[in-house]
Design a protein around this motif. Structure first.
Motif, mmCIF file in Angstrom:
data_model
loop_
_atom_site.group_PDB
_atom_site.id
_atom_site.type_symbol
_atom_site.label_atom_id
_atom_site.label_comp_id
_atom_site.label_asym_id
_atom_site.label_seq_id
_atom_site.Cartn_x
_atom_site.Cartn_y
_atom_site.Cartn_z
ATOM 1 N N GLU A 3 0.697 -0.851 -0.005
ATOM 2 C CA GLU A 3 -0.042 -0.121 0.369
ATOM 3 C C GLU A 3 0.400 1.119 -0.158
ATOM 4 O O GLU A 3 0.880 2.287 -0.137
ATOM 5 C CB GLU A 3 -0.664 -0.002 1.146
ATOM 6 N N SER A 4 2.304 1.449 0.219
ATOM 7 C CA SER A 4 2.614 2.779 1.183
ATOM 8 C C SER A 4 3.857 1.651 0.682
ATOM 9 O O SER A 4 4.643 0.689 1.230
ATOM 10 C CB SER A 4 2.511 3.276 2.261
ATOM 11 N N ILE A 5 5.403 2.926 0.459
ATOM 12 C CA ILE A 5 6.788 2.610 0.907
ATOM 13 C C ILE A 5 6.991 3.370 1.861
ATOM 14 O O ILE A 5 7.494 4.687 0.794
ATOM 15 C CB ILE A 5 7.277 1.992 -0.706
ATOM 16 N N THR A 6 8.200 3.517 2.616
ATOM 17 C CA THR A 6 8.394 5.087 3.227
ATOM 18 C C THR A 6 10.287 4.480 3.091
ATOM 19 O O THR A 6 10.233 3.314 3.671
ATOM 20 C CB THR A 6 8.298 4.856 4.684
ATOM 21 N N ILE A 7 10.964 4.901 2.775
ATOM 22 C CA ILE A 7 12.377 4.840 2.523
ATOM 23 C C ILE A 7 13.159 6.169 3.326
ATOM 24 O O ILE A 7 13.156 7.335 3.079
ATOM 25 C CB ILE A 7 12.315 5.082 0.960
ATOM 26 N N ILE A 8 14.016 5.452 4.376
ATOM 27 C CA ILE A 8 14.841 5.975 5.251
ATOM 28 C C ILE A 8 16.707 6.044 4.473
ATOM 29 O O ILE A 8 16.728 5.118 3.945
ATOM 30 C CB ILE A 8 15.001 5.398 6.532
ATOM 31 N N GLU A 9 16.855 7.189 3.870
ATOM 32 C CA GLU A 9 18.271 7.315 3.304
ATOM 33 C C GLU A 9 18.985 8.277 3.952
ATOM 34 O O GLU A 9 18.242 10.072 4.043
ATOM 35 C CB GLU A 9 18.029 7.359 1.767
ATOM 36 N N SER A 10 19.976 7.846 4.040
ATOM 37 C CA SER A 10 20.988 9.069 4.969
ATOM 38 C C SER A 10 21.241 10.424 3.873
ATOM 39 O O SER A 10 21.943 11.346 4.337
ATOM 40 C CB SER A 10 21.894 8.799 5.585
ATOM 41 N N ASP A 11 21.696 9.972 3.220
ATOM 42 C CA ASP A 11 22.468 10.597 2.314
ATOM 43 C C ASP A 11 22.011 11.041 0.587
ATOM 44 O O ASP A 11 20.958 10.490 -0.140
ATOM 45 C CB ASP A 11 23.447 10.230 1.763
ATOM 46 N N LYS A 12 21.476 12.767 0.612
ATOM 47 C CA LYS A 12 20.933 13.310 -0.039
ATOM 48 C C LYS A 12 21.278 13.427 -1.660
ATOM 49 O O LYS A 12 20.267 13.363 -2.490
ATOM 50 C CB LYS A 12 21.108 14.783 0.051
ATOM 51 N N ASN A 13 22.482 12.650 -1.834
ATOM 52 C CA ASN A 13 23.096 12.627 -2.792
ATOM 53 C C ASN A 13 22.295 11.227 -3.536
ATOM 54 O O ASN A 13 21.799 11.204 -4.755
ATOM 55 C CB ASN A 13 24.322 12.752 -3.204
ATOM 56 N N ALA A 14 22.186 10.250 -2.806
ATOM 57 C CA ALA A 14 21.925 9.358 -3.739
ATOM 58 C C ALA A 14 20.103 9.431 -3.536
ATOM 59 O O ALA A 14 19.607 8.515 -4.992
ATOM 60 C CB ALA A 14 21.478 8.095 -2.682
ATOM 61 N N ILE A 15 19.527 10.410 -3.219
ATOM 62 C CA ILE A 15 18.246 10.657 -2.659
ATOM 63 C C ILE A 15 17.942 11.416 -4.488
ATOM 64 O O ILE A 15 17.530 11.309 -5.017
ATOM 65 C CB ILE A 15 17.638 11.262 -1.958
ATOM 66 N N LYS A 16 19.074 12.236 -4.367
ATOM 67 C CA LYS A 16 18.793 13.540 -5.171
ATOM 68 C C LYS A 16 18.844 11.948 -6.876
ATOM 69 O O LYS A 16 18.066 12.514 -8.124
ATOM 70 C CB LYS A 16 19.773 14.763 -5.802
ATOM 71 N N ILE A 17 19.872 11.185 -7.300
ATOM 72 C CA ILE A 17 20.229 10.403 -8.297
ATOM 73 C C ILE A 17 18.686 8.924 -8.590
ATOM 74 O O ILE A 17 18.097 9.254 -9.783
ATOM 75 C CB ILE A 17 21.615 9.399 -8.275
#
Length: 237
Positions: A117-131
């Motif tokens: 139903e939903s996917i919450t992703i926890i990521e510490s690096d903003k660069n990885a999120i941007k890519i």
């Protein structure tokens, strides 16, 4: 290799290169007849937990997408990744919490499932999120299921009520070596949230490494080692 190239991720995501500070999305390849590990360790509990590593090769070049951080491959969509993600993809349901973003393969695949139903992703690096946002997210089907939080995984675990998540998948390690101490830390949360299903990437390999450490301690103590010999550990393992 068609078995992997026909994977939904491969068919949907265009191969592209992207660089953001010390993170980059690259196109790498296995050469013809280059050997590689293609799946989890095969453990035989009926034969003293003997370990067998599945090795394979392709007879033609096999290109794949990889996320590289500081010249180290952090995550790549290779046969090993696809095969070791099969079970966690199959198990995902309901409201899912994913610790670690990587290249987004796992998140892409579970977004396809009606049971998720939903996917919450926890990521510490903003660069990885941007890519991910620029190169992967636009091609995700059911992308409205995905919500990314830029935070440290353990800070999130400590400061949030996880009862709202039906399924929690952890993938914040590069391999079993750096993953074992993180795995053991996250395992403690299972007792706090018995109604949530916890899964871990390459858990078989993590447990195999832990088993080796325990056996090593037995051998060292039989050889005369004492507590004093373990006071200067150089890493968390």
């Amino acid at each position: 290799k068609d078995k992997y190239l026909n994977n939904e991720f491969y068919k949907s995501i265009p191969f592209a290169k992207q660089k953001n500070n010390d993170w980059q999305l690259s196109i790498l390849s296995y050469f013809p007849f280059e050997g590689f590990v293609y799946d989890e360790l095969d453990i035989d509990p009926n034969n003293y937990y003997s370990e067998h590593t599945p090795l394979g090769f392709f007879d033609k070049e096999f290109p794949f997408l990889a996320v590289i951080q500081k010249d180290e491959i952090w995550m790549s969509v290779i046969p090993h990744e696809i095969n070791t993600m099969k079970k966690p993809i199959q198990n995902a349901f309901g409201n899912v919490l994913v610790l670690g973003l990587g290249i987004g393969y796992y998140q892409f695949m579970i977004a396809l499932k009606e049971e998720v139903e939903s996917i919450t992703i926890i990521e510490s690096d903003k660069n990885a999120i941007k890519i991910f946002n620029e190169c992967i997210y636009p091609f995700v089907k059911n992308k409205d299921k995905i919500h990314i939080i830029n935070a440290d995984a353990f800070e999130f675990l400590n400061n949030n009520d996880l009862n709202k998540f039906d399924y929690i998948f952890s993938d914040i390690w590069h391999n079993a070596g750096d993953g074992l101490p993180l795995y053991l830390k996250i395992k403690k949360y299972e007792k706090l949230y018995p109604n949530s299903k916890f899964d871990y990437w390459i858990e078989t390999s993590l447990l195999a490494l832990l088993r080796r450490y325990v056996l090593t301690v037995f051998e060292e103590q039989l050889d005369g080692s004492t507590v004093d010999d373990y006071l200067n550990a150089i890493n968390e393992n």
